[in-house]
Write a protein that holds these residues in place. Sequence first.
Motif, PDB file in Angstrom:
ATOM      1  N   ARG A   1      70.512 -16.790   6.346  1.00  0.00           N
ATOM      2  CA  ARG A   1      70.179 -15.687   5.665  1.00  0.00           C
ATOM      3  C   ARG A   1      69.081 -15.821   4.567  1.00  0.00           C
ATOM      4  O   ARG A   1      69.215 -16.412   3.500  1.00  0.00           O
ATOM      5  N   LEU A   2      67.631 -15.715   4.947  1.00  0.00           N
ATOM      6  CA  LEU A   2      66.617 -16.013   4.076  1.00  0.00           C
ATOM      7  C   LEU A   2      65.514 -14.813   4.197  1.00  0.00           C
ATOM      8  O   LEU A   2      64.917 -14.947   5.173  1.00  0.00           O
ATOM      9  N   PRO A   3      65.560 -13.848   3.459  1.00  0.00           N
ATOM     10  CA  PRO A   3      64.715 -12.713   3.591  1.00  0.00           C
ATOM     11  C   PRO A   3      63.325 -13.180   3.688  1.00  0.00           C
ATOM     12  O   PRO A   3      62.720 -13.886   2.777  1.00  0.00           O
ATOM     13  N   GLY A   4      62.411 -12.617   4.288  1.00  0.00           N
ATOM     14  CA  GLY A   4      61.081 -12.962   4.334  1.00  0.00           C
ATOM     15  C   GLY A   4      60.794 -14.487   5.287  1.00  0.00           C
ATOM     16  O   GLY A   4      59.818 -14.712   5.220  1.00  0.00           O
ATOM     17  N   ALA A   5      62.030 -14.952   5.931  1.00  0.00           N
ATOM     18  CA  ALA A   5      61.818 -16.026   6.285  1.00  0.00           C
ATOM     19  C   ALA A   5      60.951 -16.077   7.779  1.00  0.00           C
ATOM     20  O   ALA A   5      60.712 -15.122   7.980  1.00  0.00           O
ATOM     21  N   HIS A   6      60.588 -17.418   8.207  1.00  0.00           N
ATOM     22  CA  HIS A   6      60.066 -17.640   9.441  1.00  0.00           C
ATOM     23  C   HIS A   6      60.860 -18.335  10.208  1.00  0.00           C
ATOM     24  O   HIS A   6      61.188 -19.268  10.000  1.00  0.00           O
TER      25      HIS A   6
ATOM     26  N   ALA B   1      60.817  -8.173   6.501  1.00  0.00           N
ATOM     27  CA  ALA B   1      59.848  -8.957   6.293  1.00  0.00           C
ATOM     28  C   ALA B   1      59.762 -10.323   6.966  1.00  0.00           C
ATOM     29  O   ALA B   1      58.895 -11.080   6.489  1.00  0.00           O
ATOM     30  N   CYS B   2      60.641 -10.468   7.993  1.00  0.00           N
ATOM     31  CA  CYS B   2      60.771 -11.699   8.560  1.00  0.00           C
ATOM     32  C   CYS B   2      59.813 -11.815   9.791  1.00  0.00           C
ATOM     33  O   CYS B   2      59.152 -10.991  10.141  1.00  0.00           O
ATOM     34  N   ARG B   3      59.605 -13.265  10.225  1.00  0.00           N
ATOM     35  CA  ARG B   3      58.764 -13.325  11.246  1.00  0.00           C
ATOM     36  C   ARG B   3      59.462 -14.221  12.198  1.00  0.00           C
ATOM     37  O   ARG B   3      60.298 -15.124  11.869  1.00  0.00           O
ATOM     38  N   VAL B   4      59.361 -13.999  13.615  1.00  0.00           N
ATOM     39  CA  VAL B   4      60.249 -14.940  14.620  1.00  0.00           C
ATOM     40  C   VAL B   4      59.255 -15.381  15.548  1.00  0.00           C
ATOM     41  O   VAL B   4      58.274 -14.843  16.219  1.00  0.00           O
ATOM     42  N   SER B   5      59.207 -16.850  15.863  1.00  0.00           N
ATOM     43  CA  SER B   5      58.360 -17.613  16.929  1.00  0.00           C
ATOM     44  C   SER B   5      59.511 -18.048  17.794  1.00  0.00           C
ATOM     45  O   SER B   5      60.316 -18.896  17.426  1.00  0.00           O
ATOM     46  N   LEU B   6      59.353 -17.742  19.244  1.00  0.00           N
ATOM     47  CA  LEU B   6      60.352 -17.924  20.234  1.00  0.00           C
ATOM     48  C   LEU B   6      59.532 -18.873  21.166  1.00  0.00           C
ATOM     49  O   LEU B   6      58.523 -18.199  21.842  1.00  0.00           O
ATOM     50  N   VAL B   7      59.969 -20.050  21.540  1.00  0.00           N
ATOM     51  CA  VAL B   7      59.456 -20.877  22.572  1.00  0.00           C
ATOM     52  C   VAL B   7      60.506 -21.001  23.567  1.00  0.00           C
ATOM     53  O   VAL B   7      61.734 -21.450  23.450  1.00  0.00           O
ATOM     54  N   HIS B   8      60.236 -20.599  24.985  1.00  0.00           N
ATOM     55  CA  HIS B   8      61.309 -20.956  26.018  1.00  0.00           C
ATOM     56  C   HIS B   8      60.686 -21.977  26.907  1.00  0.00           C
ATOM     57  O   HIS B   8      59.623 -21.716  27.750  1.00  0.00           O
ATOM     58  N   SER B   9      61.279 -22.973  27.356  1.00  0.00           N
ATOM     59  CA  SER B   9      60.898 -23.913  28.258  1.00  0.00           C
ATOM     60  C   SER B   9      61.506 -23.979  29.341  1.00  0.00           C
ATOM     61  O   SER B   9      63.078 -23.870  29.350  1.00  0.00           O
ATOM     62  N   VAL B  10      61.192 -23.704  30.560  1.00  0.00           N
ATOM     63  CA  VAL B  10      61.673 -23.522  31.829  1.00  0.00           C
ATOM     64  C   VAL B  10      61.045 -24.271  32.962  1.00  0.00           C
ATOM     65  O   VAL B  10      59.611 -24.488  32.777  1.00  0.00           O
ATOM     66  N   ARG B  11      61.388 -24.294  33.990  1.00  0.00           N
ATOM     67  CA  ARG B  11      60.682 -25.122  35.243  1.00  0.00           C
ATOM     68  C   ARG B  11      59.710 -24.209  35.767  1.00  0.00           C
ATOM     69  O   ARG B  11      58.523 -24.786  35.754  1.00  0.00           O
TER      70      ARG B  11
ATOM     71  N   ALA C   1      54.509 -23.273  12.315  1.00  0.00           N
ATOM     72  CA  ALA C   1      56.055 -23.402  11.660  1.00  0.00           C
ATOM     73  C   ALA C   1      55.562 -24.615  10.616  1.00  0.00           C
ATOM     74  O   ALA C   1      55.906 -25.829  11.052  1.00  0.00           O
ATOM     75  N   ARG C   2      55.546 -24.304   9.399  1.00  0.00           N
ATOM     76  CA  ARG C   2      55.549 -25.226   8.568  1.00  0.00           C
ATOM     77  C   ARG C   2      56.734 -25.475   7.753  1.00  0.00           C
ATOM     78  O   ARG C   2      57.469 -24.666   7.259  1.00  0.00           O
ATOM     79  N   PRO C   3      56.922 -26.858   7.858  1.00  0.00           N
ATOM     80  CA  PRO C   3      58.254 -27.142   7.104  1.00  0.00           C
ATOM     81  C   PRO C   3      58.287 -26.599   5.603  1.00  0.00           C
ATOM     82  O   PRO C   3      57.563 -26.886   4.938  1.00  0.00           O
ATOM     83  N   GLY C   4      59.340 -25.874   5.251  1.00  0.00           N
ATOM     84  CA  GLY C   4      59.662 -25.319   3.785  1.00  0.00           C
ATOM     85  C   GLY C   4      60.925 -24.701   3.732  1.00  0.00           C
ATOM     86  O   GLY C   4      61.604 -24.421   4.675  1.00  0.00           O
TER      87      GLY C   4
ATOM     88  N   ASP D   1      61.346 -21.672   3.507  1.00  0.00           N
ATOM     89  CA  ASP D   1      61.182 -20.426   4.163  1.00  0.00           C
ATOM     90  C   ASP D   1      61.131 -20.211   5.579  1.00  0.00           C
ATOM     91  O   ASP D   1      60.798 -19.450   6.014  1.00  0.00           O
ATOM     92  N   THR D   2      61.206 -21.533   6.125  1.00  0.00           N
ATOM     93  CA  THR D   2      61.198 -21.698   7.729  1.00  0.00           C
ATOM     94  C   THR D   2      62.397 -22.350   8.168  1.00  0.00           C
ATOM     95  O   THR D   2      63.058 -23.472   7.774  1.00  0.00           O
TER      96      THR D   2
END
Length: 386
Positions: free
Chosen positions: A136-141, A167-177, A235-238, A240-241
């Motif tokens: 639970r991190l409000p505004g996180a990526h 306020a949050c942001r989501v980046s989703l990566v899906h690896s498939v054949r 995706a910057r380490p920190g 809030d990520t």
Amino acid sequence: MNTAPPALLDEAPAGPPRRTGWYPLDVTEVRHLSADTVAVTLHVPTGLRDVFAHHPGRHVVVRHRQASGTSGTSGTSGTELRRSYSICPPPHTPTALRLVIKRSGSGGFGEYATTRLAPGARLELSAPTGTFALPRLPGAHHVLLAGGTGITPLAPMAAHALRRDPACRVSLVHSVRTSADAVLADELAELKDEFVDRLTVLYVLTREDRGSGGGPLARRLDASGVRRLLAAVDARPGPDTTFALCGPPGLVATARHVLADRGVDPSLVRWELFTSDGTPPRAPEPAGQAPGAGEYRVTALLDGRRRAATVLPHDPVLLDALLRSHPDVPYACREGVCGSCRAKVVAGQVTADGQHALDDRERAAGYTLVCRARPRTPDITLDFDA
């Protein structure tokens, strides 16, 4: 599967969830998502709504009896098969229980589900369990990386985060054949339309060539590929990520190593596996302090009750000894992947390998997977409720 932090996007109910008991649910729909994958929707009666209330990321165990002499045929006798599946509710019917099931071989429950299971059938399920969740991190990526059917828990986790935290942001990566294996792609496209400014979805096609070379993302995800993807979604380490990983061991291990090299705080990385490397558990090692010739004793604390068993020389792991007289002891995959048999060693010592579902913090806290654990001392006490 790893330990969740103290605060989650969806707070867990007080006290540990019930670990025993099976609940029959009727299948209402079986929809093919790909050539070897189906989405199975089950009806949850009013009296069981509280039992199956869950938070995104949790899973259930399906128990299926394969009739003797058949392959994938449902029956009341014969070999008992168990398999753990993440709950993935339909986007427009969030109260329904839906499981995404892939056929991974012959004779297992996946084969039965993808070839024979039909509406009107009845399946036995455990209550939802698990600790896979986002901090639970409000505004996180929130950066989510899925491999194959690892998308099943991550898709509802993404939707939940976007709806709960504006306020949050989501980046989703899906690896498939191939693109045909990208199950839930239509649902993710709808979610993208709903949150066009806050959701990014990328696909990595590992066995499909799109044009000359397939583009920069059309390759198997090695360490350099993971690094490029992290850069692609900014995706910057920190603090809030956050990161959530679900897929086969190789992909998850690679991503975890990359994140560790980049200095990401381990408490901000959540991960879960859906398959193992197939390494079988070894037989118990002899202990000179045993009370008898190769004899050990194990006591299990489960749902507030004590269960005792003797571990015999031919028992590969502690789970086999417990199941001999206590068939309600929880387990599913027997490969150290699903975490269904997770317990804390509160007395004595065990040794175990291939505990894929535990992270370093859980091991340090004394947790083990009973499907992989062997005794090192004559008397052992395991707490499944811890």
